[in-house]
Structures are given as C-alpha cells and as structure tokens.
Scaffold this motif. Sequence first.
Motif, mmCIF file in Angstrom:
data_model
loop_
_atom_site.group_PDB
_atom_site.id
_atom_site.type_symbol
_atom_site.label_atom_id
_atom_site.label_comp_id
_atom_site.label_asym_id
_atom_site.label_seq_id
_atom_site.Cartn_x
_atom_site.Cartn_y
_atom_site.Cartn_z
ATOM 1 N N LEU A 462 -15.879 -30.531 -59.389
ATOM 2 C CA LEU A 462 -15.965 -31.698 -58.505
ATOM 3 C C LEU A 462 -14.908 -32.747 -58.832
ATOM 4 O O LEU A 462 -14.780 -33.742 -58.106
ATOM 5 N N ASP A 463 -14.147 -32.541 -59.911
ATOM 6 C CA ASP A 463 -13.040 -33.445 -60.211
ATOM 7 C C ASP A 463 -11.830 -33.173 -59.323
ATOM 8 O O ASP A 463 -10.885 -33.973 -59.301
ATOM 9 N N LYS A 464 -11.858 -32.062 -58.589
ATOM 10 C CA LYS A 464 -10.755 -31.731 -57.687
ATOM 11 C C LYS A 464 -11.012 -32.328 -56.304
ATOM 12 O O LYS A 464 -12.158 -32.442 -55.871
ATOM 13 N N PRO A 465 -9.962 -32.693 -55.583
ATOM 14 C CA PRO A 465 -10.154 -33.250 -54.242
ATOM 15 C C PRO A 465 -10.452 -32.153 -53.227
ATOM 16 O O PRO A 465 -9.961 -31.023 -53.351
ATOM 17 N N ALA A 466 -11.268 -32.460 -52.248
ATOM 18 C CA ALA A 466 -11.412 -31.545 -51.112
ATOM 19 C C ALA A 466 -10.087 -31.514 -50.359
ATOM 20 O O ALA A 466 -9.280 -32.452 -50.440
ATOM 21 N N MET A 467 -9.844 -30.420 -49.623
ATOM 22 C CA MET A 467 -8.593 -30.307 -48.866
ATOM 23 C C MET A 467 -8.900 -29.799 -47.460
ATOM 24 O O MET A 467 -9.634 -28.819 -47.296
ATOM 25 N N VAL A 468 -8.331 -30.479 -46.477
ATOM 26 C CA VAL A 468 -8.414 -30.015 -45.096
ATOM 27 C C VAL A 468 -6.990 -29.690 -44.657
ATOM 28 O O VAL A 468 -6.123 -30.567 -44.624
ATOM 29 N N VAL A 469 -6.755 -28.420 -44.358
ATOM 30 C CA VAL A 469 -5.405 -27.948 -44.041
ATOM 31 C C VAL A 469 -5.317 -27.639 -42.554
ATOM 32 O O VAL A 469 -6.136 -26.888 -42.008
ATOM 33 N N GLU A 470 -4.319 -28.242 -41.899
ATOM 34 C CA GLU A 470 -4.081 -27.992 -40.472
ATOM 35 C C GLU A 470 -2.675 -27.425 -40.316
ATOM 36 O O GLU A 470 -1.705 -27.932 -40.894
ATOM 37 N N LEU A 471 -2.554 -26.356 -39.545
ATOM 38 C CA LEU A 471 -1.293 -25.634 -39.392
ATOM 39 C C LEU A 471 -0.726 -25.855 -38.010
ATOM 40 O O LEU A 471 -1.448 -25.877 -37.012
ATOM 41 N N LYS A 472 0.594 -26.008 -37.955
ATOM 42 C CA LYS A 472 1.295 -26.187 -36.675
ATOM 43 C C LYS A 472 2.460 -25.214 -36.578
ATOM 44 O O LYS A 472 2.968 -24.705 -37.578
ATOM 45 N N TRP A 473 2.868 -25.015 -35.339
ATOM 46 C CA TRP A 473 3.912 -24.042 -35.022
ATOM 47 C C TRP A 473 4.902 -24.721 -34.064
ATOM 48 O O TRP A 473 4.538 -25.114 -32.963
ATOM 49 N N ASP A 474 6.128 -24.897 -34.528
ATOM 50 C CA ASP A 474 7.162 -25.543 -33.709
ATOM 51 C C ASP A 474 6.748 -26.943 -33.244
ATOM 52 O O ASP A 474 7.044 -27.347 -32.107
ATOM 53 N N LYS A 475 6.070 -27.662 -34.129
ATOM 54 C CA LYS A 475 5.685 -29.049 -33.783
ATOM 55 C C LYS A 475 6.066 -29.954 -34.947
ATOM 56 O O LYS A 475 7.236 -30.052 -35.278
ATOM 57 N N ALA A 476 5.096 -30.606 -35.554
ATOM 58 C CA ALA A 476 5.405 -31.487 -36.672
ATOM 59 C C ALA A 476 4.209 -31.564 -37.605
ATOM 60 O O ALA A 476 3.060 -31.558 -37.157
#
Length: 523
Positions: A462-476
């Motif tokens: 629980l000392d690690k941060p949660a991560m939310v990963v969002e992926l894009k293609w030819d955008k930013a």
Amino acid sequence: MGVYLNPGNEGFRKAVSSKIYVDKTMLIHHTNECLCTEQEYICISRPRRFGKSVAANMLAAYYSRGAESDDIFKKYKIQSSSTYHAHLNKYNVIFLNMQEFFGSSESVTQMLELIKKSILWDLLEEWPNLHYFDTNNLVRTLHDVYRYTKIPFVFIIDEWDCIFREKKEHFMEQRKYLDFLRLILKDQIYVALAYMTGILPIKKYGTHSALNMFDEYSMINPAAFAQFVGFTQGEVEALCRKYHMDFEAARQWYDGYCFDQEEHIYSPRSVVSAMLSGRFDSYWNQTETFDALKTYILMNYDGLKDNVTKLLAGERVKMDIGSFSNDMTTFHSADDVLTLLVHLGYLAYDFDAKSVLIPNSEVAGVFATVVCAAGWNVVAGAIGQSEQLLQAIWDQNEKKVAAGIEAAHLETSILAYNDENSLSCTISLALYSAREYYFSVRELPAGNGFADIVYIPRKNHLDKPAMVVELKWDKAASGAIAQIKDKKYLESIAGYSGEVLLVGINYDRKTKIHECEISYMRM
C-alpha cells in the motif's frame, strides 16, 4: 485384504493424519450416485500436485470390504450424505497404480501380464475354493467371483495415463494397453464403478476411443467435480486464518483456475507448502522441471511464440481444443500445444470464452524463467527492464517511461501495433514486474467508459501509488490524461485511498515516437 484387492485404508489414514488435510470427502457422494448406473465409468484428469492420488486412496478406503473405515470418515462431510452408510466398505475394490507396474516392466506386454497375475493372485488367495473356469483368465475369474459373491467390483486406477507420458511414440503398445482396459471394464456385469485418474484425457484413435464408455472430467471442463480439482477459495481462506497467512497474497500466488461451478480454484500442493513453510514462493519446480514447459513452447508452430508472449503480458488467448489428440506427441497447431499446457496446469481455460491464460504468479514465474532460458532475448529483455520502467513511472520520469515503452515496442515483433489493444499488450509486458505490487485490470468499467489498465496496490504494498493508464493512438498523451479525468475513470478505484498516478501514453504511427505524460493526485 490383499495387495491390490481390497487394499484397506492405510493410504487415506496417512493423508488425514497429515498436518494439513482439506476435506474433499463429498467426492464420494458423487461417485455413490454413479454406482451401478450408466455413469459408472469416470475418468478424472488433472495436473501433478492436484491431489489425484489422495482422492484415489480415499475411495479405496471408503469402498473396500473389510477396511472398517467409519472411524475415519465420520469426522468429515461425507458422513452427512444419505448414501454414506449404504456403500461404506461394501464392495470388492481393485486398486491399481499403473506407474508401479510400468516401472517394474520392460514393455507394455510384460506390464499387462504382471497386472493380470497380480490381480489373479489376490483373487485366488481370497477365494481359493471356488469352481473357476480358467484361473489364468482374468475376466472369467472376475466373473466367477462375482457369480459366487454377488458383490460387484470397484476399479480404482491411478496414473492410468503413464504409458502415454512415458512411451510417447509407442503407439501399438498404447493401443494394446487401451484394449486391455476395455476388455476388463467395458460392459462387464461385475463392474459397479471404474474411477481412473491421470494427467491426460483418454487417448483418441481416429474418430473414436477404445474407452468411450467413460465420462471425462478434465481441466477443460471438470463439471460436477470442479470443487475437487484443487482447493476452493473458502478452503484457502480458512487455511490462511489458521496459519496467519495473507489471503490476498495466497490468491495472487496460487489462484487462477476457474470453472463454471467454481470461479476460484487454487493449486493445492503449493498452498499446503506455503502454509507449512510460512512463505509464499514458487513450489512448482519441486514437482515439475522447467524442461517440460520449455519443450512445448519452443515448438515451431505458427503463432505459438506470439501467443506465449501475449500470455506473459497478462493477455487471454483464444484457443480451439477440437483437434487435440490427448497425447504428448501428436500436434497439428499452436492450439494443440496450448491445450496440452492446460492439462499440465501451466494454463487455465475459460470454457465460455474459449480462451487460455496464465493462472497465477507462481506459474507466470515459471514461464518467465523458461522464456529467458530458451533464448527469447527480446521478450526476456522486456521482462528484465520492467522493474526499471516501473520505477520510472513512480519517479514520474516521463521521458524514461516513453523510452522504455518504445524499446519494448520496437524490439518485440508481436508488438508491431495495429490497434490500441496491441499497445495495451506492450504496456502489460513492459510492466511485467508490476504484478508483484499490483492487481491489474484491463478495461475496468469506470465513470462514462473504460479505463485501459488500472493498477491497484496489493494489500502488502500500500506504500505504492495506484496507477490509471490510458492509451492513445496518433493523438496526444495529454489527451489521455484529460480523458481519465473527463470520463471519471477514477471512479473505478473509488474504494482506494492514497496516491494515484495518471499515466497517459500515445503512439504516433508516422514518427514511431512514444509520448508519456504523468499526473499526480491524491484520493
């Protein structure tokens, strides 16, 4: 009692006297329902370490005449079954461990002769004064005993498939063995139950099997026997409480086999080893060598390497089980190899989705070790660099993260992207080490859509941060961060309290450049 005829209850008594015994006696209720019916032929196939021999010893103890096993079973669940007393120690049991006979013989022909002589020896010693037709003929002698006693036989055959595993190329001997089993078991009035256990399902020859009277319950579909494949979630929770072990860690290490009837089945040998040692670790290599897996994943079938790479990345892979011949030599496609790995326990099978996955951290570690040993340098490199990439995300070093993902993409053939799903596979492989610290979920429903990958810290990290990963293609990449916020993807971890890293990743097909943006927040 003889050696193979009515062998008694010593084997099962030893099991229940061990430090850990998990009550699986309700298996007997299911076999009782099959006695003297069209369903009296049962073949159970499971991997090593999954308690097949304990179950066989249990059935022998329960059915064997003269064993007087009530003092053992009255402590366990089967005692509540309405069928319990009706069948307890009421049958003539013939219990054969085929590995024992195979190891004592130089050929299958010699092995079958040894089996016949061994059973006949016990029968003639138990009933020496019967009027026999031919004391050298096993089938006729079994008929003579049944005609005299009116007590049918329960056949328990452990390691029934050892011939197919040990004599992979000896097809004529395999046929001879199957014909022997068919002769003594099929349509014989003296049979009340035939219960066979092994790793492989029954061998197919052409369009039919020599043992087509058997109902098969395997790692593909164990049906009513699912709860007896391994330990259930409730059983593991109880063990963790008793031994003061972290249940979530046990789940990470040993869960992953799922069936319609039981969504969570754990590897029993590994769970017991972890409880007794007080340490979660890989116990797989104590009963299986890495070479077994290496042999199969290095087979040169189209798509097999790509599929293994996807599996290592946490993906599920579609698989057709239809052409598998139920042996360890006849392969026509990558699907046949993957099907064998299901039966060996290296993969779990989702019956509804017709797909396979690596079930847990213990088995994933075996795959990673084998891939590295097999010389898959690119995939091994991605796994080896994953800890540094993960650290770069924690450090919010956007350039290092982008460079690490770009390296994984450009160096790994399977990750030549065609869509965002392939990009997601890349990220999962590049972050292989994250599974030690996180539960990861692909396309977790959240807010107004789906977050591509969400990493939620495990209880002991629980000392690690949660991560939310969002992926894009030819955008930013910045657009990915904005989407996480706009579509309320953080609702997917609403029960979480602590640091969260929002990780946006974009891939530009024209420039082949990866871009990363990381945003910090606290929930």
